[in-house]
Design a protein around this motif. Structure first.
Motif, PDB file in Angstrom:
ATOM      1  N   TYR A 150       0.844  -1.190   0.000  1.00 29.54           N
ATOM      2  CA  TYR A 150       0.000   0.000   0.000  1.00 29.54           C
ATOM      3  C   TYR A 150       0.883   1.245   0.000  1.00 29.54           C
ATOM      4  CZ  TYR A 150      -3.957   2.990   1.429  1.00 29.54           C
ATOM      5  OH  TYR A 150      -4.947   3.944   1.492  1.00 29.54           O
ATOM      6  N   PRO A 151       0.587   2.219  -0.838  1.00 29.14           N
ATOM      7  CA  PRO A 151       1.445   3.411  -0.916  1.00 29.14           C
ATOM      8  C   PRO A 151       1.501   4.174   0.417  1.00 29.14           C
ATOM      9  CG  PRO A 151      -0.039   3.294  -2.798  1.00 29.14           C
ATOM     10  CD  PRO A 151      -0.505   2.257  -1.834  1.00 29.14           C
ATOM     11  N   ASP A 152       2.633   4.772   0.654  1.00 26.00           N
ATOM     12  CA  ASP A 152       2.810   5.660   1.796  1.00 26.00           C
ATOM     13  C   ASP A 152       2.213   7.016   1.431  1.00 26.00           C
ATOM     14  OD1 ASP A 152       3.618   7.314   3.831  1.00 26.00           O
ATOM     15  OD2 ASP A 152       5.770   6.972   3.562  1.00 26.00           O
ATOM     16  N   ALA A 153       1.111   7.346   2.098  1.00 27.10           N
ATOM     17  CA  ALA A 153       0.397   8.578   1.751  1.00 27.10           C
ATOM     18  C   ALA A 153       0.705   9.720   2.714  1.00 27.10           C
ATOM     19  CB  ALA A 153      -1.103   8.306   1.733  1.00 27.10           C
ATOM     20  N   SER A 154       1.758   9.582   3.515  1.00 27.77           N
ATOM     21  CA  SER A 154       2.051  10.609   4.521  1.00 27.77           C
ATOM     22  C   SER A 154       2.449  11.947   3.902  1.00 27.77           C
ATOM     23  CB  SER A 154       3.150  10.114   5.472  1.00 27.77           C
ATOM     24  OG  SER A 154       4.333   9.784   4.760  1.00 27.77           O
ATOM     25  N   ASN A 155       2.964  11.917   2.666  1.00 26.65           N
ATOM     26  CA  ASN A 155       3.321  13.176   1.976  1.00 26.65           C
ATOM     27  C   ASN A 155       2.465  13.375   0.728  1.00 26.65           C
ATOM     28  OD1 ASN A 155       5.493  14.018   3.723  1.00 26.65           O
ATOM     29  ND2 ASN A 155       6.681  12.316   2.870  1.00 26.65           N
ATOM     30  N   MET A 156       1.205  13.085   0.868  1.00 25.27           N
ATOM     31  CA  MET A 156       0.304  13.097  -0.281  1.00 25.27           C
ATOM     32  C   MET A 156       0.114  14.495  -0.874  1.00 25.27           C
ATOM     33  SD  MET A 156      -3.299  11.030  -0.497  1.00 25.27           S
ATOM     34  CE  MET A 156      -4.134  12.128   0.657  1.00 25.27           C
ATOM     35  N   ASN A 162       5.796   8.157  -6.844  1.00 22.79           N
ATOM     36  CA  ASN A 162       6.834   7.223  -7.266  1.00 22.79           C
ATOM     37  C   ASN A 162       6.253   5.812  -7.197  1.00 22.79           C
ATOM     38  OD1 ASN A 162       9.078   5.440  -7.341  1.00 22.79           O
ATOM     39  ND2 ASN A 162      10.441   7.073  -6.647  1.00 22.79           N
ATOM     40  N   ILE A 163       5.943   5.233  -8.349  1.00 22.18           N
ATOM     41  CA  ILE A 163       5.275   3.932  -8.362  1.00 22.18           C
ATOM     42  C   ILE A 163       6.220   2.786  -8.024  1.00 22.18           C
ATOM     43  CG2 ILE A 163       3.471   4.683  -9.967  1.00 22.18           C
ATOM     44  CD1 ILE A 163       4.947   3.214 -12.198  1.00 22.18           C
ATOM     45  N   LEU A 164       7.529   3.031  -8.054  1.00 23.30           N
ATOM     46  CA  LEU A 164       8.479   2.002  -7.649  1.00 23.30           C
ATOM     47  C   LEU A 164       8.633   1.972  -6.127  1.00 23.30           C
ATOM     48  CD1 LEU A 164      10.502  -0.199  -8.458  1.00 23.30           C
ATOM     49  CD2 LEU A 164      12.255   1.597  -8.630  1.00 23.30           C
ATOM     50  N   GLU A 165       8.774   3.146  -5.535  1.00 27.36           N
ATOM     51  CA  GLU A 165       8.948   3.240  -4.085  1.00 27.36           C
ATOM     52  C   GLU A 165       7.601   3.259  -3.345  1.00 27.36           C
ATOM     53  OE1 GLU A 165      11.778   2.977  -2.625  1.00 27.36           O
ATOM     54  OE2 GLU A 165      12.948   3.014  -4.487  1.00 27.36           O
ATOM     55  N   GLY A 166       6.543   3.611  -4.051  1.00 19.99           N
ATOM     56  CA  GLY A 166       5.235   3.655  -3.425  1.00 19.99           C
ATOM     57  C   GLY A 166       5.064   4.819  -2.482  1.00 19.99           C
ATOM     58  N   ASN A 167       5.572   5.988  -2.849  1.00 16.58           N
ATOM     59  CA  ASN A 167       5.425   7.175  -2.002  1.00 16.58           C
ATOM     60  C   ASN A 167       5.295   8.428  -2.859  1.00 16.58           C
ATOM     61  OD1 ASN A 167       8.039   7.765  -2.879  1.00 16.58           O
ATOM     62  ND2 ASN A 167       9.000   7.030  -1.001  1.00 16.58           N
ATOM     63  N   PHE A 168       4.992   9.521  -2.187  1.00 12.99           N
ATOM     64  CA  PHE A 168       4.867  10.805  -2.864  1.00 12.99           C
ATOM     65  C   PHE A 168       6.096  11.661  -2.567  1.00 12.99           C
ATOM     66  CE2 PHE A 168       0.578   9.229  -2.473  1.00 12.99           C
ATOM     67  CZ  PHE A 168       0.003   9.573  -3.685  1.00 12.99           C
ATOM     68  N   GLN A 169       6.546  12.410  -3.567  1.00 11.80           N
ATOM     69  CA  GLN A 169       7.733  13.242  -3.400  1.00 11.80           C
ATOM     70  C   GLN A 169       7.589  14.543  -4.182  1.00 11.80           C
ATOM     71  OE1 GLN A 169      10.161   9.828  -4.747  1.00 11.80           O
ATOM     72  NE2 GLN A 169      10.854  11.111  -6.453  1.00 11.80           N
ATOM     73  N   ASP A 170       8.508  15.459  -3.916  1.00 11.18           N
ATOM     74  CA  ASP A 170       8.348  16.808  -4.465  1.00 11.18           C
ATOM     75  C   ASP A 170       9.031  17.037  -5.800  1.00 11.18           C
ATOM     76  OD1 ASP A 170      10.955  16.804  -3.678  1.00 11.18           O
ATOM     77  OD2 ASP A 170      10.773  18.419  -2.205  1.00 11.18           O
ATOM     78  N   SER A 171       9.777  16.043  -6.288  1.00  9.75           N
ATOM     79  CA  SER A 171      10.453  16.211  -7.580  1.00  9.75           C
ATOM     80  C   SER A 171      10.581  14.865  -8.273  1.00  9.75           C
ATOM     81  CB  SER A 171      11.848  16.826  -7.384  1.00  9.75           C
ATOM     82  OG  SER A 171      12.657  15.976  -6.589  1.00  9.75           O
ATOM     83  N   LYS A 172      10.848  14.921  -9.551  1.00  8.30           N
ATOM     84  CA  LYS A 172      11.017  13.693 -10.328  1.00  8.30           C
ATOM     85  C   LYS A 172      12.456  13.232 -10.217  1.00  8.30           C
ATOM     86  CE  LYS A 172      10.257  11.666 -14.890  1.00  8.30           C
ATOM     87  NZ  LYS A 172       9.658  11.849 -16.230  1.00  8.30           N
ATOM     88  N   THR A 173      12.663  12.074  -9.613  1.00  4.44           N
ATOM     89  CA  THR A 173      14.010  11.538  -9.425  1.00  4.44           C
ATOM     90  C   THR A 173      14.307  10.346 -10.333  1.00  4.44           C
ATOM     91  OG1 THR A 173      13.173  10.189  -7.589  1.00  4.44           O
ATOM     92  CG2 THR A 173      14.163  12.320  -7.031  1.00  4.44           C
ATOM     93  N   THR A 174      13.256   9.670 -10.810  1.00  7.33           N
ATOM     94  CA  THR A 174      13.426   8.530 -11.721  1.00  7.33           C
ATOM     95  C   THR A 174      12.286   8.523 -12.729  1.00  7.33           C
ATOM     96  OG1 THR A 174      12.078   6.881 -10.573  1.00  7.33           O
ATOM     97  CG2 THR A 174      14.343   7.194  -9.746  1.00  7.33           C
ATOM     98  N   GLU A 175      12.366   7.624 -13.675  1.00 10.10           N
ATOM     99  CA  GLU A 175      11.301   7.483 -14.673  1.00 10.10           C
ATOM    100  C   GLU A 175      10.010   6.961 -14.055  1.00 10.10           C
ATOM    101  OE1 GLU A 175      11.852   4.090 -17.385  1.00 10.10           O
ATOM    102  OE2 GLU A 175      13.613   3.574 -16.148  1.00 10.10           O
ATOM    103  N   LEU A 213      -2.577   3.332 -14.211  1.00 12.90           N
ATOM    104  CA  LEU A 213      -1.559   3.671 -13.210  1.00 12.90           C
ATOM    105  C   LEU A 213      -1.489   2.584 -12.140  1.00 12.90           C
ATOM    106  CD1 LEU A 213      -0.961   7.121 -11.544  1.00 12.90           C
ATOM    107  CD2 LEU A 213      -1.077   5.061 -10.165  1.00 12.90           C
ATOM    108  N   LEU A 214      -2.644   2.144 -11.652  1.00 12.76           N
ATOM    109  CA  LEU A 214      -2.660   1.112 -10.616  1.00 12.76           C
ATOM    110  C   LEU A 214      -2.117  -0.221 -11.134  1.00 12.76           C
ATOM    111  CD1 LEU A 214      -6.068   1.849  -8.862  1.00 12.76           C
ATOM    112  CD2 LEU A 214      -3.798   1.944  -7.808  1.00 12.76           C
ATOM    113  N   LEU A 215      -2.430  -0.552 -12.369  1.00 10.31           N
ATOM    114  CA  LEU A 215      -1.902  -1.803 -12.925  1.00 10.31           C
ATOM    115  C   LEU A 215      -0.386  -1.727 -13.104  1.00 10.31           C
ATOM    116  CD1 LEU A 215      -4.652  -2.749 -15.543  1.00 10.31           C
ATOM    117  CD2 LEU A 215      -4.335  -3.623 -13.223  1.00 10.31           C
ATOM    118  N   SER A 216       0.134  -0.559 -13.462  1.00 12.85           N
ATOM    119  CA  SER A 216       1.590  -0.376 -13.536  1.00 12.85           C
ATOM    120  C   SER A 216       2.214  -0.541 -12.154  1.00 12.85           C
ATOM    121  CB  SER A 216       1.920   1.012 -14.093  1.00 12.85           C
ATOM    122  OG  SER A 216       1.466   1.155 -15.415  1.00 12.85           O
ATOM    123  N   TYR A 217       1.524  -0.032 -11.145  1.00  8.39           N
ATOM    124  CA  TYR A 217       1.989  -0.157  -9.765  1.00  8.39           C
ATOM    125  C   TYR A 217       2.022  -1.630  -9.352  1.00  8.39           C
ATOM    126  CZ  TYR A 217       2.314   0.904  -4.752  1.00  8.39           C
ATOM    127  OH  TYR A 217       2.714   0.979  -3.441  1.00  8.39           O
TER     128      TYR A 217
END
Length: 239
Positions: A150-156, A162-175, A213-217
């Protein structure tokens, strides 16, 4: 060992001329596969092929040898008769898709009472309610909680998911970092319940993009994930 348990049917495939192999999710032992001998021909058997439609909820008495082989069901009865799940074309299409996803994602032969309870309650709600266009989105997001990603929604509040790490972030770090309308639509489901589904308004295109998006996740987090064959049917109905 003779086991009396609730079970939810994931699939049933024909085996030889008169037999079925049914994959079920049991309350007592997780995923189990059963050989149902002569069920397609015998009229005397207490087991009926109609009991093994996808996502049917059963009470069964089974012989579990727990040796990694096919098990046997001695008795079965429908525990929660559905009113519309297998007759309403929209709901029956959802059933096909969700059953395929569940079989794809849940493989453990161990009890998970919270997951089983969630499936029971959600399927009963789906059977009894209309306005189900968002149900599969809600369902897939919640299932990821029970199977461990389940995604970490603490920084929603942040823009990128980030569908690989399963979290929200403020910048694009990977594809794997996504942003935009589809990510914002996803956020609307995190604090929702089944009873909120009708209040979440999505266009057909938006819902389709969110499902992708969910299927990619899922693809990134489920080992051996296979894209569901029934997805084309879902897209025809909801898109």
């Amino acid at each position: 060992m003779i086991v009396k348990t609730k079970a939810i049917v994931f699939s049933a495939i024909k085996y030889s001329e008169a037999d079925l192999i049914a994959c079920c999710y049991t309350e007592s032992d997780g995923v189990k596969s059963y050989l149902l001998r002569n069920i397609l021909k015998s009229k005397k058997s207490g087991l009926k092929a109609s009991y093994f439609q996808p996502l049917t909820q059963l009470d069964i008495i089974a012989n579990h040898k727990d040796k990694g082989t096919l098990e046997y069901i001695r008795e079965a009865k429908v525990s929660i008769p559905y009113v519309s799940l297998h007759t309403n074309i929209v709901k029956s299409s959802l059933v096909m898709f969700l059953a395929e996803m569940l079989k794809n994602c849940i493989r453990e032969e161990e009890a998970n009472p919270m997951l089983f309870g969630f499936l029971e309650d959600s399927l009963s709600w789906l059977d009894q309610n209309d306005g189900v266009a968002n149900f599969h989105i809600y369902f897939l997001l919640r299932i990821s909680h029970f199977i461990g990603f389940y995604p970490d929604a603490s920084n929603m509040n942040l823009d990128y998911f980030n569908i690989l790490e399963g979290n929200f972030q403020d910048s694009k770090t990977t594809e794997y970092c996504l942003q935009g309308e589809t990510v914002e639509d996803l956020k609307r489901f995190f604090n929702s319940s089944l009873y909120d589904m009708g209040s979440i308004k999505l266009s057909k295109t938006s819902r389709s993009s969110l499902l992708e998006l969910l299927l990619s996740y899922y693809k990134l987090h489920i080992q051996g994930y296979q894209r569901p064959k029934s997805l084309s049917v879902i897209n025809q109905i909801f898109v």
